[in-house]
Design an enzyme around this catalytic site. Structure first.
Site, PDB file in Angstrom:
ATOM      1  CG  ASN A 173      -0.255  -0.372   2.490  1.00  0.00           C
ATOM      2  OD1 ASN A 173       0.420  -1.393   2.574  1.00  0.00           O
ATOM      3  ND2 ASN A 173      -0.400   0.453   3.506  1.00  0.00           N
ATOM      4  CB  CYS A 189      -3.016   2.835   8.952  1.00  0.00           C
ATOM      5  SG  CYS A 189      -4.177   2.208   7.773  1.00  0.00           S
TER       6      CYS A 189
HETATM    7  C1  LIG Z   1      -2.812  -3.570   2.130  1.00  0.00           C
HETATM    8  C2  LIG Z   1      -3.936  -3.196   3.049  1.00  0.00           C
HETATM    9  N1  LIG Z   1      -4.457  -4.118   3.865  1.00  0.00           N
HETATM   10  C3  LIG Z   1      -5.476  -3.844   4.693  1.00  0.00           C
HETATM   11  C4  LIG Z   1      -6.024  -2.581   4.749  1.00  0.00           C
HETATM   12  C5  LIG Z   1      -7.166  -2.314   5.689  1.00  0.00           C
HETATM   13  O1  LIG Z   1      -8.363  -2.194   4.968  1.00  0.00           O
HETATM   14  P1  LIG Z   1      -9.650  -1.485   5.604  1.00  0.00           P
HETATM   15  O2  LIG Z   1      -9.386  -0.013   5.575  1.00  0.00           O
HETATM   16  O3  LIG Z   1     -10.785  -1.898   4.712  1.00  0.00           O
HETATM   17  O4  LIG Z   1      -9.804  -2.007   6.984  1.00  0.00           O
HETATM   18  C6  LIG Z   1      -5.499  -1.573   3.933  1.00  0.00           C
HETATM   19  C7  LIG Z   1      -6.015  -0.189   4.022  1.00  0.00           C
HETATM   20  O5  LIG Z   1      -5.280   0.762   3.985  1.00  0.00           O
HETATM   21  C8  LIG Z   1      -4.432  -1.892   3.047  1.00  0.00           C
HETATM   22  O6  LIG Z   1      -3.897  -0.975   2.250  1.00  0.00           O
END
Ligand SMILES: Cc1ncc(COP(=O)(O)O)c(C=O)c1O
Length: 399
Positions: free
Chosen positions: A150, A325
């Site tokens: 991400n 995050c």
């Molecule tokens: C690679 C990855 N996994 C998990 C998530 C978490 O997803 P959600 O926001 O739907 O909880 C994200 C969100 O940024 C992400 O980029």
């Protein structure tokens, strides 16, 4: 007018997905577990959504568990499989660059007596499948590797890793939250046993996700209560969310298959990167070609990423330093550190993630604004341009 370049954080809900959802937020409000007509109508919407998602990733409908999003899918995959297999072994293999939803859940399992191996990555952010093979022991009960990162967009050799896990009979989980909008997913070709997706990353609604769980995979639920989702996730289902996810994913998959949108995004991404690395002290991060079509990431010497994001926001350009995050955190990104980028340089990170509505004009405006803001921020702290452009952060040929 603002330019939104933060599609890896979230995407706007597309009109078609909203329209598909609206009946389930109004006339079809029943509880899908109810036997009566209202319940059956809601059940029909949920069943159709499940079938759609299953077809898109070449799974069976019974193998799809709807969750509250990518985070819950990741948590459920890790803890669900770990606790179900804990009598057999307590070793998990993952990577140092996973999303926090995997890393924090792994750390929690670590505090409960599981041993976790965090595999390193190279300077491009790539995991070596041989390292996965070497890490697996006869006590390993799960391997978890993300399909695409991400923060830097690097795409992993998932099919190769899948084949290793299958031959060693270890369940394989893939976080495909960022990959799903762009890569065709075939859970059989990839040989994965669990796979996470999220609605809001592919122009669907927030608060809905799915976890593929291959038939025969032992898993205990995270949420206790009713028998929904074949007893793998208790709680009355988010019917409208599931319908919206299915509608948005169908359209995203069509765009992926037809390649035109993928090629357009790659063109815009490369134009952005070329325009920005022309400034001394700007180096791209992540792999040059094995990367998501919409993802441009870089480190910029002499600035703090957060200051640049704030300066660009004042100009109407919405960007991020990396993962949403970790926004607000003063710590440099764990992904960039794992890729061997020094902490000082990692602080100057910028991530630009393109989307359906972005144009070549947006790219030109952004290059101009970033270049100007970087010069201003450097001047403010008395750091002019570095004398010489540093080598690209990626080991692959840089633009
Ligand atoms: C690679 C990855 N996994 C998990 C998530 C978490 O997803 P959600 O926001 O739907 O909880 C994200 C969100 O940024 C992400 O980029």
């Amino acid at each position: 007018m603002s330019i939104y370049l933060d599609h890896a954080s979230t995407t706007p809900l597309r009109r078609e997905a909203l329209e598909a959802m609206l009946p389930y937020l109004s006339e079809h409000w029943g509880n899908p577990s109810s036997i009566h007509r209202s319940g059956r109508r809601a059940r029909q919407g949920l069943d159709e959504a499940r079938e759609t998602v299953a077809t898109l990733i070449r799974a069976k409908p019974r193998e799809i568990v709807f969750t509250s999003g990518g985070t819950e899918s990741d948590n459920l995959a890790l803890s669900g499989v770990a606790w179900a297999a804990s009598a057999r072994g307590r070793h998990i293999v993952t990577t140092a660059i996973e999303h926090k939803a995997v890393l924090q859940e792994s750390a929690l399992l670590g505090r409960h007596g599981f041993e976790v191996t965090y595999l390193p990555v190279n300077r491009d952010g790539l995991v070596d499948p041989e390292a996965v093979a070497a890490a697996i022991t006869d006590r390993t009960i799960l391997v978890s590797v993300m399909a695409a990162n991400n923060e830097v967009g690097t795409i992993q050799p998932i099919a190769e890793i899948g084949s290793i896990c299958r031959s060693r009979r270890v369940p394989f989980h893939v976080d495909a939250v960022q990959a799903a909008p762009f890569l065709p997913i075939d859970v059989n070709a990839w040989q994965v046993d669990l796979l996470s997706i999220s609605g809001h990353k592919l122009y669907g609604p927030k608060g809905i996700g799915a976890l593929f769980v291959r038939q025969g995979t032992s898993m205990v639920p995270l949420l206790q209560g009713g028998a929904q989702e074949r007893q793998r996730r208790a709680g009355t289902e988010n019917v409208a969310g599931a319908v919206g996810l299915a509608a948005a994913y169908t359209l995203a998959a069509e765009e992926t298959t037809h390649a035109a949108e993928t090629d357009r995004l790659i063109g815009l991404r490369e134009a952005l990167l070329q325009g920005l690395v022309a400034t001394p002290g700007v180096a791209r991060t992540g792999h040059a070609t094995l990367r998501l079509p919409n993802s441009a990431s870089m480190v910029i010497e002499g600035i703090e990423g957060g200051d640049l994001v704030a300066a660009l926001d004042l100009e109407g350009i919405e960007t991020s330093t990396g993962s949403a995050c970790t926004t607000g955190s003063v710590e440099p990104s764990h992904v960039l550190l794992a890729m061997g980028i020094e902490a000082e340089r990692a602080r100057g990170s910028l991530r630009l993630t393109l989307g359906r509505e972005n144009t070549a004009a947006d790219v030109a405006t952004t290059i101009e604004a970033v270049t100007r803001c970087v010069a201003r921020l450097r001047a403010a702290v008395g750091k002019g341009e570095p004398a010489q452009a540093p080598a690209a952060m990626s080991g692959a040929p840089s633009v």
